[in-house]
Write a protein that holds these residues in place. Structure first.
Motif, PDB file in Angstrom:
ATOM      1  N   UNK A 117     -51.323  22.420 -35.988  1.00 51.21           N
ATOM      2  CA  UNK A 117     -52.591  22.160 -36.669  1.00 51.21           C
ATOM      3  C   UNK A 117     -52.416  21.262 -37.888  1.00 51.21           C
ATOM      4  N   UNK A 118     -51.244  21.357 -38.531  1.00 48.29           N
ATOM      5  CA  UNK A 118     -50.999  20.518 -39.699  1.00 48.29           C
ATOM      6  C   UNK A 118     -50.538  19.136 -39.312  1.00 48.29           C
ATOM      7  N   UNK A 119     -50.060  18.392 -40.308  1.00 49.38           N
ATOM      8  CA  UNK A 119     -49.600  17.029 -40.050  1.00 49.38           C
ATOM      9  C   UNK A 119     -48.101  16.868 -40.261  1.00 49.38           C
ATOM     10  N   UNK A 120     -47.521  17.690 -41.134  1.00 47.38           N
ATOM     11  CA  UNK A 120     -46.101  17.498 -41.436  1.00 47.38           C
ATOM     12  C   UNK A 120     -45.203  18.143 -40.389  1.00 47.38           C
ATOM     13  N   UNK A 139     -64.111  25.963 -36.534  1.00 42.17           N
ATOM     14  CA  UNK A 139     -63.724  25.099 -37.652  1.00 42.17           C
ATOM     15  C   UNK A 139     -62.612  25.789 -38.432  1.00 42.17           C
ATOM     16  N   UNK A 140     -61.569  25.048 -38.748  1.00 40.25           N
ATOM     17  CA  UNK A 140     -60.422  25.612 -39.467  1.00 40.25           C
ATOM     18  C   UNK A 140     -60.089  24.712 -40.651  1.00 40.25           C
ATOM     19  N   UNK A 141     -60.031  25.299 -41.847  1.00 34.01           N
ATOM     20  CA  UNK A 141     -59.612  24.569 -43.042  1.00 34.01           C
ATOM     21  C   UNK A 141     -58.104  24.724 -43.184  1.00 34.01           C
ATOM     22  N   UNK A 142     -57.406  23.604 -43.223  1.00 37.89           N
ATOM     23  CA  UNK A 142     -55.944  23.593 -43.242  1.00 37.89           C
ATOM     24  C   UNK A 142     -55.449  23.005 -44.554  1.00 37.89           C
ATOM     25  N   UNK A 143     -54.453  23.651 -45.130  1.00 41.09           N
ATOM     26  CA  UNK A 143     -53.767  23.109 -46.306  1.00 41.09           C
ATOM     27  C   UNK A 143     -52.342  22.756 -45.891  1.00 41.09           C
ATOM     28  N   UNK A 144     -51.983  21.506 -46.065  1.00 41.28           N
ATOM     29  CA  UNK A 144     -50.672  21.018 -45.641  1.00 41.28           C
ATOM     30  C   UNK A 144     -49.996  20.370 -46.839  1.00 41.28           C
ATOM     31  N   UNK A 157     -57.810  19.697 -45.292  1.00 43.39           N
ATOM     32  CA  UNK A 157     -58.696  19.017 -44.355  1.00 43.39           C
ATOM     33  C   UNK A 157     -59.181  20.015 -43.311  1.00 43.39           C
ATOM     34  N   UNK A 158     -60.291  19.688 -42.684  1.00 49.94           N
ATOM     35  CA  UNK A 158     -60.879  20.546 -41.657  1.00 49.94           C
ATOM     36  C   UNK A 158     -60.575  19.990 -40.270  1.00 49.94           C
ATOM     37  N   UNK A 159     -60.394  20.901 -39.322  1.00 48.34           N
ATOM     38  CA  UNK A 159     -60.357  20.532 -37.916  1.00 48.34           C
ATOM     39  C   UNK A 159     -61.439  21.332 -37.184  1.00 48.34           C
ATOM     40  N   UNK A 169     -62.372  18.639 -27.302  1.00 48.15           N
ATOM     41  CA  UNK A 169     -62.486  17.681 -28.401  1.00 48.15           C
ATOM     42  C   UNK A 169     -61.970  18.348 -29.670  1.00 48.15           C
ATOM     43  N   UNK A 170     -61.069  17.664 -30.366  1.00 47.00           N
ATOM     44  CA  UNK A 170     -60.620  18.105 -31.686  1.00 47.00           C
ATOM     45  C   UNK A 170     -61.024  17.018 -32.673  1.00 47.00           C
ATOM     46  N   UNK A 171     -61.868  17.382 -33.621  1.00 46.97           N
ATOM     47  CA  UNK A 171     -62.323  16.447 -34.648  1.00 46.97           C
ATOM     48  C   UNK A 171     -61.746  16.892 -35.983  1.00 46.97           C
TER      49      UNK A 171
END
Length: 229
Positions: A117-120, A139-144, A157-159, A169-171
Motif C-alpha cells: 500500500x505504501x511507496x517505499x 478508502x485508506x489513509x496511508x503514512x509512508x 496520502x489516500x488510496x 480500480x485503485x485511485x
C-alpha cells in the motif's frame, strides 16, 4: 491492455481493461496527463492532475475581453492522482462486498499489505492511519515515512479501492510537500475522482459516496480585477 486516445470532440480516454472498456472521466478541474498514460500486461496506469498544472485549456475559465488574454485559475490540488486499472474484478464474489472490504483492510494492515500500500516498500516505515468505507469503495489513509518514489509528495496520502465495469480500480491522491492539505479534504477530492469515474461509466454511486465527494471545495474560478486593462 490498450488505450484509445481521446478524440478532438471531447470524448473521454478509453482503456480496454482485459476486454472491458473503461472510460477515464476526471471530475471538473482535473485533466488527464497525456504523457503519463501507461498500459502494461495486467494493469494500466493513468496520471490525473489539476488542469492548471497540466496546462490544459480547461484551466482557463475567464477571458479578459479587453485584452483578449486568458486568465488561468489557480490550482485546486497541488498534487497528483493516479489510477491503476486491473484486468479482473476486485473481488471474486460481488455479493459479499462488506465482508470482502473487511478482509482487504485486514490485509492492508499486515506487513505484506502495508508494503504494497505504501511507496517505499518497507512496512516498518508505513502505517495505515485510518480506513473509511462506502458501500462500493474502501478508502485508506496511508503514512509512508520511508524513501519516496516521488520525493516532492507529502508522506500522507489516500488510496481508494473500488470497481468500475467489473474491473479493479485503485485511485491514489497525494499533494506536494509545499502545499499541505487537510486529510479530510484530500479524501473528499479523491471521492470526487471515484464518483466522476463511476458516473462516466454509467454506474450508480451510493449517497455515502456522493456525500464524501460533496465535502470537497468546488473548483475555484478566476476573476477579472476591476483595474484589469
Amino acid at each position: 491492455f490498450s488505450v484509445a486516445a481521446p478524440s478532438s470532440d471531447g470524448a473521454p480516454l478509453i482503456v480496454d481493461a482485459g476486454g472491458a472498456p473503461v472510460a477515464v472521466t476526471p471530475p471538473e478541474g482535473f485533466c488527464i496527463d497525456g504523457e503519463a498514460v501507461r498500459p502494461e500486461a495486467s494493469a494500466a496506469f493513468v496520471l490525473i492532475e489539476d488542469c492548471a498544472l497540466v496546462g490544459d485549456g480547461r484551466a482557463v475559465v475567464v477571458e479578459n475581453a479587453a485584452a483578449g488574454l486568458p486568465i488561468p485559475r489557480p490550482a485546486v490540488i497541488n498534487g497528483i492522482v493516479t489510477l491503476s486499472l486491473g484486468d479482473r474484478p476486485l473481488f471474486s464474489d460481488p455479493g459479499e462486498r462488506a465482508e470482502a472490504f473487511g478482509a482487504l483492510e485486514g490485509f492492508l494492515r499486515s506487513d505484506e499489505g502495508r508494503a504494497s500500500a505504501g511507496m517505499c516498500g518497507d512496512p516498518a516505515s508505513i502505517r495505515i492511519v485510518v480506513a473509511r468505507r462506502t458501500p462500493e469503495t474502501l478508502y485508506v489513509l496511508i503514512e509512508d515515512r520511508g524513501e519516496q518514489v516521488v520525493p516532492i509528495l507529502g508522506d500522507r496520502f489516500w488510496r481508494a479501492f473500488t470497481e468500475v465495469r467489473g474491473r479493479a480500480v485503485i485511485a491514489s491522491l497525494g499533494v506536494f510537500d509545499q502545499a499541505p492539505m487537510e486529510d479530510e479534504t484530500k479524501l473528499a477530492h479523491l471521492a470526487r475522482v471515484v464518483t466522476a469515474l463511476k458516473d462516466g461509466n454509467g454506474e450508480a454511486t451510493s449517497p455515502a459516496e456522493r456525500a464524501l465527494a460533496a465535502a470537497a471545495p468546488p473548483p475555484r474560478r478566476a476573476e477579472v480585477a476591476a483595474s484589469a486593462p
